[in-house]
Write a protein that holds these residues in place. Structure first.
Motif, short mmCIF file in Angstrom:
data_model
loop_
_atom_site.label_atom_id
_atom_site.label_comp_id
_atom_site.label_asym_id
_atom_site.label_seq_id
_atom_site.Cartn_x
_atom_site.Cartn_y
_atom_site.Cartn_z
N PHE A 31 0.68 -1.41 -0.05
CA PHE A 31 0.00 -0.01 -0.08
C PHE A 31 0.74 1.24 -0.04
CE2 PHE A 31 -2.83 -3.26 2.05
CZ PHE A 31 -3.88 -2.99 1.18
N ALA A 32 0.39 2.17 -1.02
CA ALA A 32 1.22 3.42 -0.92
C ALA A 32 0.38 4.72 -0.38
CB ALA A 32 1.69 3.82 -2.48
N GLY A 33 -0.91 4.42 0.04
CA GLY A 33 -1.68 5.44 0.22
C GLY A 33 -3.10 5.15 0.81
N SER A 34 -3.96 5.60 1.64
CA SER A 34 -5.18 5.39 2.09
C SER A 34 -6.06 6.93 2.09
CB SER A 34 -5.03 4.61 3.39
OG SER A 34 -4.16 4.99 4.11
N CYS A 35 -7.08 6.80 2.35
CA CYS A 35 -7.89 8.07 2.15
C CYS A 35 -7.97 8.71 3.49
CB CYS A 35 -9.34 7.81 1.57
SG CYS A 35 -10.40 7.15 2.68
N MET A 36 -7.77 8.07 4.62
CA MET A 36 -7.62 8.66 5.94
C MET A 36 -9.03 9.26 6.45
SD MET A 36 -4.75 7.86 6.61
CE MET A 36 -4.49 8.91 8.14
N ILE A 37 -10.07 9.07 5.52
CA ILE A 37 -11.30 9.71 6.16
C ILE A 37 -12.51 8.51 6.23
CG2 ILE A 37 -10.81 11.99 5.68
CD1 ILE A 37 -12.58 11.49 3.13
N CYS A 38 -12.23 7.39 5.52
CA CYS A 38 -13.57 6.40 5.57
C CYS A 38 -13.62 5.67 6.83
CB CYS A 38 -13.02 5.45 4.24
SG CYS A 38 -11.81 4.10 4.49
N GLN A 39 -14.27 4.65 6.91
CA GLN A 39 -14.70 4.18 8.36
C GLN A 39 -13.38 3.19 8.50
OE1 GLN A 39 -18.31 1.72 8.36
NE2 GLN A 39 -18.35 1.50 10.58
N SER A 40 -13.16 2.55 7.29
CA SER A 40 -11.90 1.77 7.64
C SER A 40 -10.85 2.45 8.03
CB SER A 40 -11.44 0.82 6.41
OG SER A 40 -12.43 -0.18 6.04
N CYS A 41 -10.27 3.47 7.53
CA CYS A 41 -9.26 4.29 7.89
C CYS A 41 -9.43 4.85 9.37
CB CYS A 41 -8.78 5.44 6.90
SG CYS A 41 -8.16 4.89 5.38
N SER A 58 -11.06 3.60 11.56
CA SER A 58 -10.95 2.55 12.72
C SER A 58 -9.78 1.74 12.81
CB SER A 58 -12.03 1.72 12.34
OG SER A 58 -11.74 1.07 11.36
N GLY A 59 -8.81 2.42 12.05
CA GLY A 59 -7.44 1.59 12.05
C GLY A 59 -7.07 0.79 11.09
N ASN A 60 -8.18 0.37 10.07
CA ASN A 60 -7.87 -0.68 9.24
C ASN A 60 -7.60 0.12 7.90
OD1 ASN A 60 -8.63 -2.92 10.85
ND2 ASN A 60 -10.39 -1.92 11.12
N HIS A 61 -6.58 0.72 7.81
CA HIS A 61 -6.26 1.42 6.56
C HIS A 61 -5.75 0.45 5.60
CE1 HIS A 61 -4.65 3.85 9.82
NE2 HIS A 61 -4.71 5.10 9.19
N ASN A 62 -5.38 -0.77 5.67
CA ASN A 62 -5.15 -1.81 4.84
C ASN A 62 -6.56 -2.21 4.07
OD1 ASN A 62 -5.51 -2.87 7.36
ND2 ASN A 62 -5.20 -5.16 6.36
N LEU A 63 -7.60 -1.80 4.49
CA LEU A 63 -9.00 -2.31 4.07
C LEU A 63 -9.65 -1.06 3.46
CD1 LEU A 63 -10.44 -4.73 6.92
CD2 LEU A 63 -9.04 -5.37 4.89
N CYS A 64 -8.94 0.20 3.21
CA CYS A 64 -9.54 1.26 2.72
C CYS A 64 -9.85 1.18 0.97
CB CYS A 64 -8.34 2.29 2.60
SG CYS A 64 -9.11 3.82 1.81
N PRO A 65 -11.00 1.14 0.68
CA PRO A 65 -11.73 0.97 -0.38
C PRO A 65 -10.98 1.68 -1.63
CG PRO A 65 -13.47 1.93 0.59
CD PRO A 65 -12.28 2.00 1.64
N THR A 66 -10.47 2.91 -1.26
CA THR A 66 -9.82 3.59 -2.29
C THR A 66 -8.27 3.81 -2.08
OG1 THR A 66 -10.19 5.66 -1.20
CG2 THR A 66 -11.91 5.09 -2.57
N SER A 67 -7.70 2.65 -1.47
CA SER A 67 -6.29 2.80 -1.26
C SER A 67 -5.64 2.64 -2.40
CB SER A 67 -5.85 1.56 -0.43
OG SER A 67 -6.14 0.44 -1.11
N GLU A 68 -4.17 3.50 -2.54
CA GLU A 68 -3.37 3.42 -3.51
C GLU A 68 -2.45 2.11 -3.34
OE1 GLU A 68 -0.76 6.96 -4.36
OE2 GLU A 68 -2.46 8.19 -3.15
#
Length: 336
Positions: A91-101, A103-113
């Motif tokens: 992973f090279a990026g996550s949105c930081m505003i979705c529910q996954s991010c 809640s600390g689950n950045h690796n599950l971010c649906p719009t992750s880079e």
């Protein structure tokens, strides 16, 4: 003004990598540039080069197990400094505003880079990511061997945290390769009784040295021997196996967990699973926090990848070595 990058890229599916130059745009406020010193070679790099999953974009620069020094930081980045040694993974990026991010689950971010999906990876002198995925290497970690931790390592460490594997559990590890050799080391120091499942007789002694208390094969005899014995089984292999045979070795409330990308449907008979409340699951890598905890765990217990190192210029030879199944157990490319 943009940033010039020198890399190695494949220009079509299965093609050899050739020197390739491209330019990155101006550094965004939340991003960092990393001067790559080492980059691990994962089977996913090979799959992406070959377009096995159908979404590779060419020219394609592989590499998602990066270690290097911060070269530049964006205007919003205050926790990282130029010159600091960091690592980054899939992973090279996550949105930081979705529910996954949130809640600390950045690796599950649906719009992750994703480092090598639609962008260029770490077989280069420079790679860029959002700052949350550039993790400082703790003192005591071998820089030359740390890259594979950011994919292979966290892939098998994350389930131990997510599913609350306990020190007294008996755990099976299916497949003793780039992922499995990490799992054996983690589980040994986790305090578990560890059983390695491998079809390769040459790996039996190696598996014991890495942390296995016992070595088994995926045969009827060993399935009967270990019937109802395991609290957790982690599958690192990416080939079809007798999954109901492994289900039979699980204790009540046991879990069969996949981290290997098995390419065929997994056939299961539900009734025995219902009767013993068996679970089947899978997971991708892990969050930045879990990855940082893994790095500290490795320092505490002196856990390292078993690696073979190639110069970055010999990337095609390294790919051939990996494709032939000769890697023991991870490959790292070093920038000259």
């Amino acid at each position: 003004m943009g940033v010039a990058v020198h890399a190695y890229a494949a220009h079509s599916a299965g093609a050899d990598l050739k020197p390739y130059e491209f330019e990155l745009p101006d550094l965004g406020p939340d991003y960092v540039d990393i001067a790559v010193s080492h980059c691990g070679m994962c089977h996913s790099d090979l799959s992406m080069r070959n377009n096995d999953w159908g979404f590779t974009q060419y020219p394609f620069v592989p590499g998602h197990e990066v270690v290097g020094k911060i070269k530049a930081v964006g205007s919003n980045v205050s926790h990282l400094k130029p010159g600091q040694t960091v690592g980054m993974g899939w992973f090279a990026g996550s949105c930081m505003i979705c529910q996954s991010c949130m809640s600390g689950n950045h690796n599950l971010c649906p719009t992750s880079e994703q480092t090598i999906v639609g962008r260029h990876g770490g077989y280069a002198d420079l790679v860029r990511c959002k700052s949350e995925w550039a993790l400082p290497l703790p003192e005591g970690l071998d820089v030359a061997k740390a890259g594979p931790l950011f994919c292979g390592g966290i892939t098998v460490f994350n389930p131990l945290v997510q599913f609350d594997v306990k020190p007294l559990d008996r755990v099976g590890v299916v497949g003793i390769g780039g992922l499995g050799h990490y799992a054996l080391q983690f589980l040994k120091h986790w305090g578990c009784e560890v059983v390695a499942f491998t079809s390769s007789a040459s790996k039996h002694e190696e598996a014991r040295k890495l942390g296995a208390h016992h070595v088994a094969t995926s045969t009827d005899a060993d399935f009967k021997k270990w019937k109802g014995a395991f609290n957790f089984i982690i599958v690192t292999a990416n080939v079809p196996l007798d999954w109901m045979g492994f289900i039979s070795t699980l204790a009540p409330k046991g879990r069969l967990h996949f981290v290997g990308a098995v390419p065929e449907p997994v056939s299961l008979i539900l009734f025995p699973m219902l009767m013993s409340q068996i679970s089947v699951s899978g997971s991708p890598l892990g969050s930045p926090v879990t990855t940082a905890r893994m790095l500290d765990f490795c320092v505490r217990h002196q856990i390292n990848a078993v690696v073979e190192t190639f110069p970055m210029s010999e990337v095609n030879h390294a790919f051939e070595h990996l494709h032939a199944g000769k890697a023991r157990y991870r490959i790292v490319l070093a920038n000259e």
